[in-house]
Design a protein around this motif. Structure first.
Motif, PDB file in Angstrom:
ATOM      1  N   VAL A 165      53.761  56.256 -17.549  1.00 18.73           N
ATOM      2  CA  VAL A 165      53.161  55.168 -16.768  1.00 18.73           C
ATOM      3  C   VAL A 165      52.772  53.984 -17.658  1.00 18.73           C
ATOM      4  O   VAL A 165      53.013  52.832 -17.302  1.00 18.73           O
ATOM      5  CB  VAL A 165      51.919  55.683 -16.000  1.00 18.73           C
ATOM      6  N   LEU A 166      52.192  54.255 -18.805  1.00 22.52           N
ATOM      7  CA  LEU A 166      51.680  53.159 -19.640  1.00 22.52           C
ATOM      8  C   LEU A 166      52.817  52.310 -20.206  1.00 22.52           C
ATOM      9  O   LEU A 166      52.745  51.080 -20.189  1.00 22.52           O
ATOM     10  CB  LEU A 166      50.807  53.716 -20.769  1.00 22.52           C
ATOM     11  N   ALA A 167      53.853  52.964 -20.697  1.00 20.47           N
ATOM     12  CA  ALA A 167      54.951  52.216 -21.333  1.00 20.47           C
ATOM     13  C   ALA A 167      55.686  51.342 -20.324  1.00 20.47           C
ATOM     14  O   ALA A 167      56.351  50.386 -20.709  1.00 20.47           O
ATOM     15  CB  ALA A 167      55.925  53.190 -22.004  1.00 20.47           C
ATOM     16  N   ARG A 168      55.567  51.664 -19.045  1.00 20.99           N
ATOM     17  CA  ARG A 168      56.241  50.879 -18.001  1.00 20.99           C
ATOM     18  C   ARG A 168      55.502  49.588 -17.648  1.00 20.99           C
ATOM     19  O   ARG A 168      56.013  48.769 -16.895  1.00 20.99           O
ATOM     20  CB  ARG A 168      56.346  51.696 -16.692  1.00 20.99           C
ATOM     21  N   GLN A 169      54.264  49.437 -18.133  1.00 24.91           N
ATOM     22  CA  GLN A 169      53.467  48.274 -17.757  1.00 24.91           C
ATOM     23  C   GLN A 169      53.695  47.113 -18.729  1.00 24.91           C
ATOM     24  O   GLN A 169      54.178  47.307 -19.835  1.00 24.91           O
ATOM     25  CB  GLN A 169      51.976  48.639 -17.715  1.00 24.91           C
TER      26      GLN A 169
END
Lengths: 311, 311
Positions: B228-232
């Motif tokens: 989730v974090l790397a997609r932001q």
């Protein structure tokens, strides 16, 4: 029956060194050859050494050739190193007869190992809190540990609490279901990640410590909403301890959480499993196939004979 | 500028009735037409009425035609009723100009609504803790709330803490990214479920209260491991308050958690967002497209002009 026990610290730093020493002494007094990992008492912040140190400790445990690789304690730390765990080396060690044993934070190691390799590890005691308990180790825990060492362990049984006497009534016997689980909070913290095992028609066991029933419910709801609970053949509730009721609860209780859950899923929810942050704990093979049957309030879970390993 | 404000209780029971009354009085003193849901002060165990009562309250808020539907307080309770929320009715109300405002447990409502309908709701104050604060409502909070009511709100800005002065250096401006987030614990408790929005190239903001940094880290690790974090395009860290350091920390700190995270993902992690369980909180549109730019320590986030709604 002397066994080789390798003690390592994959999670939090060992702060209670007296308990650790008592635990080591107890294992030696039982006649075992106890090997202590060089970083077992390392410290870095909250941890038993920094991430690289703990990863190296796990690799040494896997390379030890021991009969049992036993954690010193739980706490927190495995979540940080899931990307780098030596999964293949651990699975290979297990295939060659090293049983990995632990609980609590170790739940992350166990589920990730299961997800990545299918290897079976054991939910069971830790050195300090269990073998080093000030009141002395629990008899049942020691007997179960001895069963593992001797390869004689075939299963376990327990009696449903009186208020849950009906929980198993009408339950069909379960055959060949994969057992998995451990600490509810740690297990739930893997949901949505590659370290959460995808297990259908399994038997999920759960325990926790220091979590208020509303948090236990929120975690169970997450597992339910994710479809995990309905996919199982049974949910086994271990011991949930160490939380404080508050005035705001007004009748909201763990028992109520369990009863509500029973109204939401068709899967049997059996309480009273003797496992958790309590002295009397059985050992449970995470990833093994089990059979479960109930007679009235008595529940029996069998994972079949496991051969003793000889090195 | 009189607005119609509908107050409802989707989560925990209102125990601090004095704060609730002060909050209502304050909103009335600001000239608003305040309507209190019939179950706003209902109680059932920990909750503001049983699940059906709270679901009905949410449906009434959606049908109220108010300019703002504002929660009385957070707590716990929305997780239990995510399967039955009147998503379409709420989205329709929002399309017709009712802004839903809340925080904390309300994070579950907001993400589920976003996942199911794409509708935008507002992370912002609650009646009791904010408008009813014993020391009086916070000026900035009230100004932001007034911006929402008047349809004048176009964005917000804040200054990075001195120790994080470099966090935005070299950061490219962000355009048209979807803002989402809220309480870290509540948001993470949706991961793996249908109520967790799938948002790529978004801006995720997080806050929490009463969670020790090791638990904050474990939740951030879950989001990271889930991808989730790397997609932001950016992670905005709000206020993390109300936890107690313990002797066992030995230097393990929230600042260290944030610094470690920065070493693990390429996405900028900006701290100091004035949102969380603190008096000074901005309002943030969950689900809206935002632009972000930084000049030195100053961060600007703009969601563009929103037209005032007229009923």
């Amino acid at each position: 029956m002397t066994k080789h026990i390798y003690i390592f610290s994959p999670s939090s730093a060992v702060r209670d060194k007296a308990a650790f020493k008592r635990g080591v002494a107890r294992l030696k007094a039982l006649g075992h050859d106890v090997e202590i990992d060089e970083a077992a008492l390392a410290t870095h912040q909250r941890f038993a050494g920094d991430d690289a140190t703990r990863l190296a400790a796990i690799a040494r445990a896997a390379a030890s050739g021991a009969d049992v690789a036993l954690i010193s304690r739980g706490g927190y730390g495995l979540t940080r190193i899931l990307d780098a765990l030596p999964y293949k080396a651990v699975a290979k060690a297990i295939a060659h007869g090293t049983e990995f044993v632990g609980l609590s934070d170790f739940t992350a190691f166990q589920q990730a190992l299961l997800a990545k390799t299918g290897a079976v590890s054991w939910s069971g005691p830790a050195v300090g809190e269990d073998f080093g308990a000030e009141a002395g180790p629990d008899d049942i825990m020691e007997a179960c540990f001895d069963d593992l060492l001797s390869g004689q362990g075939e299963g376990t049984g327990w009696r449903l609490p009186a208020r849950d006497a009906e929980a198993a009534s009408g339950m069909r016997s379960i055959h060949g279901a994969q057992l998995w689980g451990g600490n509810l909070c740690v297990l739930t913290s893997l949901l949505g990640t590659p370290y959460f095992p995808v297990i259908d028609k399994g038997v999920l066991f759960l325990e926790d410590v220091g979590e208020h029933p509303y948090r236990i419910e929120r975690m169970l709801e997450q597992l339910r909403h994710a479809g995990v609970l309905a996919r199982q053949k049974a949910i086994l509730m271990g011991q949930f301890t160490g939380y404080r009721k508050v005035p705001n609860d007004r009748g909201f209780s763990l028992q109520g959480v369990v009863e509500r859950l029973r109204g939401q899923i068709k899967v049997p929810v059996l309480t009273g499993l003797p496992f958790g942050h309590v002295p009397t704990k059985v050992l449970l093979p995470v990833g093994a196939k089990v059979e479960i049957a109930a007679e009235g309030r008595d529940v029996f879970m069998v994972w079949g004979h496991r051969h003793a390993h000889h090195h």
